[in-house]
Write a protein that holds these residues in place. Sequence first.
Motif: not given
Length: 225
Positions: A1-2, A5-9
């Motif tokens: 996970m980039t 991706d973490n920021e979006i989550r």
Amino acid sequence: MTQLDNEIRELKEELLELWLLVNLQLEKAQQSLISMDKDLAREVIANEKRVNSYELKLDRNCENVFALFNPVAMDLRFVLAVLKINSNLERTGDIAEGIAKFVKEVANDFDKNLLELINVNEMFETSIYMMANVLEAFENEDTKMARKIFKQDEVLDKINKKASGVIAKYCKENPDNIEQALYLLSIVQKLERVGDHAKNMAEETIFYIEAKVLKHKSKSDKKKK
């Protein structure tokens, strides 16, 4: 996970937390009105500060994602949708607070017969149902459910249109209770706007998932699968 991706989550988690808080604010505003619970109304008013804090934090976090990660395609649509949904949620929170202020300020209990005549409780139930449905649609990326919001909003529109005439007749027959009647007319109009915000959020959900812009389209176009 980039990292993106973490920021979006994290953005999604924060938005859902705000959404649940706003939905709870609406439910408490309903309870305070139906039971004329001024303490509960004060709680809704006090919690508006939390809603505002969430909104500001989400705005800042969206700006950071734009600046640091330059999202594209579906990620870009997601962040844009979060920004707009965030704004609609804050305004819905304002509506719940406004209704609570009416409950706190009114001198006497609202006329129960008038409450029934203008279907205030049905408006509350419908608006709360819509907010829960659009939340579920966003969380599950379910555009079919999102499109159901447009049909549900018609219930609020019909009640709102009927209420003005009912209130006008009531004021003629009960001149000593005009202030209370006008409070209730304002509440009906506020709840109709909750439906508008729910529709806006449904449109943003569809935009983020399907890359389709529904703003300014006809109701029949919005309901198409």
